[in-house]
Enzyme design. Structure first.
Site, PDB file in Angstrom:
ATOM      1  N   ASP A  98       0.861  -1.166   0.000  1.00 23.30           N
ATOM      2  CA  ASP A  98       0.000   0.000   0.000  1.00 23.30           C
ATOM      3  C   ASP A  98       0.902   1.222   0.000  1.00 23.30           C
ATOM      4  OD1 ASP A  98      -2.447   1.530   0.464  1.00 23.30           O
ATOM      5  OD2 ASP A  98      -3.216  -0.344   1.306  1.00 23.30           O
ATOM      6  N   ASP A 201      -2.960   4.700  -2.331  1.00 21.20           N
ATOM      7  CA  ASP A 201      -4.013   5.189  -1.444  1.00 21.20           C
ATOM      8  C   ASP A 201      -4.430   6.632  -1.715  1.00 21.20           C
ATOM      9  OD1 ASP A 201      -5.463   4.617   1.193  1.00 21.20           O
ATOM     10  OD2 ASP A 201      -4.461   6.503   1.654  1.00 21.20           O
ATOM     11  N   GLU A 258      -6.236   4.209  -6.177  1.00 23.26           N
ATOM     12  CA  GLU A 258      -7.524   4.398  -5.495  1.00 23.26           C
ATOM     13  C   GLU A 258      -8.050   5.758  -5.930  1.00 23.26           C
ATOM     14  OE1 GLU A 258      -9.730   4.283  -1.147  1.00 23.26           O
ATOM     15  OE2 GLU A 258      -7.826   5.298  -1.341  1.00 23.26           O
ATOM     16  N   HIS A 330     -11.304  -3.129   2.737  1.00 23.94           N
ATOM     17  CA  HIS A 330     -11.208  -2.835   4.171  1.00 23.94           C
ATOM     18  C   HIS A 330     -11.945  -1.565   4.576  1.00 23.94           C
ATOM     19  CE1 HIS A 330      -8.333  -0.287   2.253  1.00 23.94           C
ATOM     20  NE2 HIS A 330      -8.191   0.403   3.367  1.00 23.94           N
ATOM     21  N   ASP A 331     -12.469  -0.811   3.606  1.00 22.67           N
ATOM     22  CA  ASP A 331     -13.197   0.432   3.904  1.00 22.67           C
ATOM     23  C   ASP A 331     -14.704   0.263   3.765  1.00 22.67           C
ATOM     24  OD1 ASP A 331     -10.891   1.932   4.269  1.00 22.67           O
ATOM     25  OD2 ASP A 331     -10.806   2.565   2.176  1.00 22.67           O
TER      26      ASP A 331
HETATM   27  O1  TEU Z   1      -9.424   5.592   1.683  1.00 22.08           O
HETATM   28  C1  TEU Z   1      -9.720   6.778   0.993  1.00 22.08           C
HETATM   29  C2  TEU Z   1     -11.119   7.256   1.010  1.00 22.08           C
HETATM   30  O2  TEU Z   1     -11.323   8.357   0.518  1.00 22.08           O
HETATM   31  C3  TEU Z   1     -12.286   6.524   1.564  1.00 22.08           C
HETATM   32  O3  TEU Z   1     -12.309   5.204   1.274  1.00 22.08           O
HETATM   33  C4  TEU Z   1     -12.523   6.798   3.030  1.00 22.08           C
HETATM   34  O4  TEU Z   1     -11.521   6.253   3.821  1.00 22.08           O
HETATM   35  C5  TEU Z   1     -13.820   6.199   3.510  1.00 22.08           C
HETATM   36  O5  TEU Z   1     -14.825   6.598   2.668  1.00 22.08           O
HETATM   37  C6  TEU Z   1     -14.155   6.668   4.902  1.00 22.08           C
HETATM   38  O6  TEU Z   1     -15.267   5.943   5.361  1.00 22.08           O
HETATM   39  C7  TEU Z   1      -8.085   5.297   1.904  1.00 22.08           C
HETATM   40  C8  TEU Z   1      -7.910   4.019   2.698  1.00 22.08           C
HETATM   41  O7  TEU Z   1      -8.407   2.944   1.957  1.00 22.08           O
HETATM   42  C9  TEU Z   1      -8.569   4.167   4.035  1.00 22.08           C
HETATM   43  O8  TEU Z   1      -8.517   2.995   4.785  1.00 22.08           O
HETATM   44  C10 TEU Z   1      -7.886   5.290   4.758  1.00 22.08           C
HETATM   45  O9  TEU Z   1      -8.573   5.563   5.952  1.00 22.08           O
HETATM   46  C11 TEU Z   1      -7.819   6.557   3.921  1.00 22.08           C
HETATM   47  O10 TEU Z   1      -7.410   6.336   2.586  1.00 22.08           O
HETATM   48  C12 TEU Z   1      -6.786   7.490   4.498  1.00 22.08           C
HETATM   49  O11 TEU Z   1      -5.511   6.972   4.274  1.00 22.08           O
END
Ligand code: TEU
Ligand code: CA
Length: 556
Positions: A98, A201, A258, A330-331
């Site tokens: 990541d 990310d 992402e 994971h989100d």
């Molecule tokens: O996620 C980015 C993001 O904009 C969203 O997925 C957000 O975390 C989510 O909608 C909140 O509920 C990435 C990662 O995948 C995430 O785990 C991190 O928290 C985020 O970046 C910050 O690094």
């Protein structure tokens, strides 16, 4: 388009904290991943995306990095990481890390030095502005985890810094060439160490719409969604292109961005032949019904909406490049809980959802536990939830007038912790995840849903996913599944998601989620049934009869 090894890959996302604990501290770790590599291999995946394992205070579970060149002691050591890379290589598995470079942790040395000397070189690594008590902030954007994007710079009363996510995640200033060079050197250091590439990310956020300014407020907090600035920010691809030239391209690395809210004209710049990423995630499914007001305002998703979203995104990228397809990560809540109506959440329904998504053009990414059909969990109190995003959405729901019980029910539906409960290895009390106390409670349904049980049963969801992966790798069909064209079939027919994949062979993918038996006219008789989530399949007089929740892949 030039063929690349990753076009035909199947990726498996491991969230290390919740995968396998090796030392009884209740936290999954790298030695645990190494111990389980053969399981990933047995499933058939070729690429592992490892969520962050760098040094981190874990305010956002490792997405807040305090040292990019070391492994957090809770996850292991650099020797463990090197052992993992070697063990993966032995098994012909690739490791994708990541890459979190929109922000770092407020505990990173760069940020500490910036606090000590905001006018020095490290001050330029961040967005630091002068500010005096009572003044408005430079902009009214709401951070992703709630509240303003500005926070007092530690040790100062007249300076603030910008954070798009949590205040423990200060944004890095990509306008600064020295910061960019520093990031590229770090990326190359990892690529030289043997990682095959990166999942990148939150990358869309690195380009800010500057100078900072307000947009109309969209909630009572007087703030506005950060989406407003993303819509306006121009020129991100010059950063991305430079990064690709300096790092990914010379290494021929596999990268998945992402990316959210990209503009149509940006697609080729992101994933076209000369794009800055190999692929990017398709979030069009997980974004269905998202409301800017918050989770509480989001109605349940229907399979009909899922179909429409998938068809739209694959039409949009046809001939441009490769999307990476997910039903969860994971989100997100668990895909089976999010997309399937309660009556469809049987193993049969889960196979249908898995199969329909897996055979779309693009690169399938499975999230740990998806192959078992792991489901959302429930909570009795908000204090049981670790995730910072859920804590915020709970408050948002209460502010909107929901009762605590209603707000908790909202969080249960969408919490990121749904995906973060320990991987369900077996039916023992800690489900084989740890000998200690798991950092998040195991899902009570692990007594029924677990790998040990599913491995031993030929018609399990796990074995169905294995069959999907086998089909994708099968020399007879790989070309069609990977490079074949995509053509929706009977698109208007409610309750049915059907599409052709046409290459050297022709496949017709059919899924009946109407809840009732359904007759589907066929343009041609099928030659064989390649996959079926039920034992029977009936076809006669140029029509297929599909039982409720039946999914079949026909060769025609
Ligand atoms: O996620 C980015 C993001 O904009 C969203 O997925 C957000 O975390 C989510 O909608 C909140 O509920 C990435 C990662 O995948 C995430 O785990 C991190 O928290 C985020 O970046 C910050 O690094
Ligand atoms: Ca551990």
């Amino acid at each position: 388009m030039e063929k690349k090894w990753w076009h035909s890959a199947t990726a498996y996302q491991i969230y290390p904290k919740s995968y396998q604990d090796s030392n009884g501290d209740g936290i999954g770790d790298l030695p645990g991943v190494i111990d389980r590599l053969d399981e990933v291999k047995a499933l058939g995946a070729d690429v592992i995306w490892l969520s962050p394992i760098y040094c981190s205070p874990l305010a956002d579970q490792g997405y807040d990095i305090s040292d990019y060149f070391n492994i957090d002691p809770r996850f292991g050591t650099m020797e463990d990481m090197d052992r993992l890379l070697a063990a993966a290589k032995d098994r012909d598995l690739k490791i994708v890390m990541d890459l979190v470079v929109n922000h770092c942790s407020d505990e990173h040395e760069w940020f500490r030095k910036a606090c000590e000397d905001p006018d020095g070189p490290y001050g330029q690594f961040f967005y630091i502005r002068d500010w005096h008590e009572g003044e408005p902030y430079p902009c009214n954007w709401r951070s992703y985890f709630g509240g303003p994007c500005w926070e007092l710079l530690p040790g100062h009363t007249d300076k603030i810094y910008f954070h798009a996510f949590h205040k423990k995640q200060p944004d890095l200033n990509w306008e600064n060439p020295l910061l960019r060079r520093t990031v590229y050197d770090m990326i190359n250091w990892w690529l030289d160490r043997g990682v095959a590439g990166f999942r990148i990310d939150a990358i869309i956020n690195i380009k800010k719409f500057l100078p900072f300014r307000d947009f109309p407020a969209d909630r009572d907090d007087g703030l506005c969604s950060i989406q407003r600035m993303l819509e306006k920010a121009k020129g991100i691809t010059s950063f991305l292109d430079e990064m690709a030239d300096e790092t990914f391209r010379p290494h021929d690395a596999f990268t998945v961005g992402e990316v959210f809210n990209e503009k149509d004209e940006e697609l080729p710049l992101f994933i076209g032949e000369r794009g800055c990423f190999s692929s990017m995630f398709d979030f069009s499914g997980t974004l269905i019904n998202k409301s800017e007001k918050g989770w509480y305002d989001q109605p349940p998703v229907t399979m009909e909406q899922y179909k429409e979203a998938m068809f739209a995104s694959h039409r949009r990228v046809a001939g441009v490049g490769f999307l990476s397809n997910i039903i969860e990560n994971h989100d997100e809540p668990r895909g089976v809980s999010f997309f399937l109506p309660p009556e469809g959440r049987s193993e049969t329904g889960k196979k249908l959802l898995g199969g329909l998504g897996f055979l779309l053009p693009g690169i399938p990414f499975l999230y740990q536990g998806q192959e078992l059909g792991m489901e959302n969990t429930t909570h009795t109190d908000i204090s049981e939830i670790d995730d910072i995003s859920s804590q915020d959405e709970y408050r948002v729901a209460l502010d909107a007038g929901l009762s605590p019980a209603e707000a908790l029910a909202v969080v249960d539906r969408f919490s990121r912790d749904n995906a973060r409960t320990p991987y369900q290895w077996d039916d023992t009390p800690n489900t084989g995840f740890t000998t200690g106390k798991p950092w998040l409670p195991v899902h009570p349904n692990h007594t029924e849903i677990n790998l040990a049980e599913q491995k031993g049963r030929a018609d399990s969801l796990y074995n169905f996913y294995r069959a999907l992966i086998r089909l994708r790798r099968d020399p007879e069909y790989a070309d069609t599944v990977v490079y074949g064209s995509f053509e929706p079939y009977l698109e208007e027919r409610e309750g049915l998601m059907a599409y052709y994949r046409r290459g050297r062979r022709t496949l017709l993918v059919l899924g009946n989620y109407s809840g009732a038996e359904m007759t589907v006219p066929l343009n041609e008789a099928s030659k064989r049934v390649l996959l079926n989530n039920l034992e029977r399949y009936s076809e006669k007089d140029g029509a297929a009869t599909l039982a409720p929740w039946q999914f079949v892949v026909l060769e025609v």
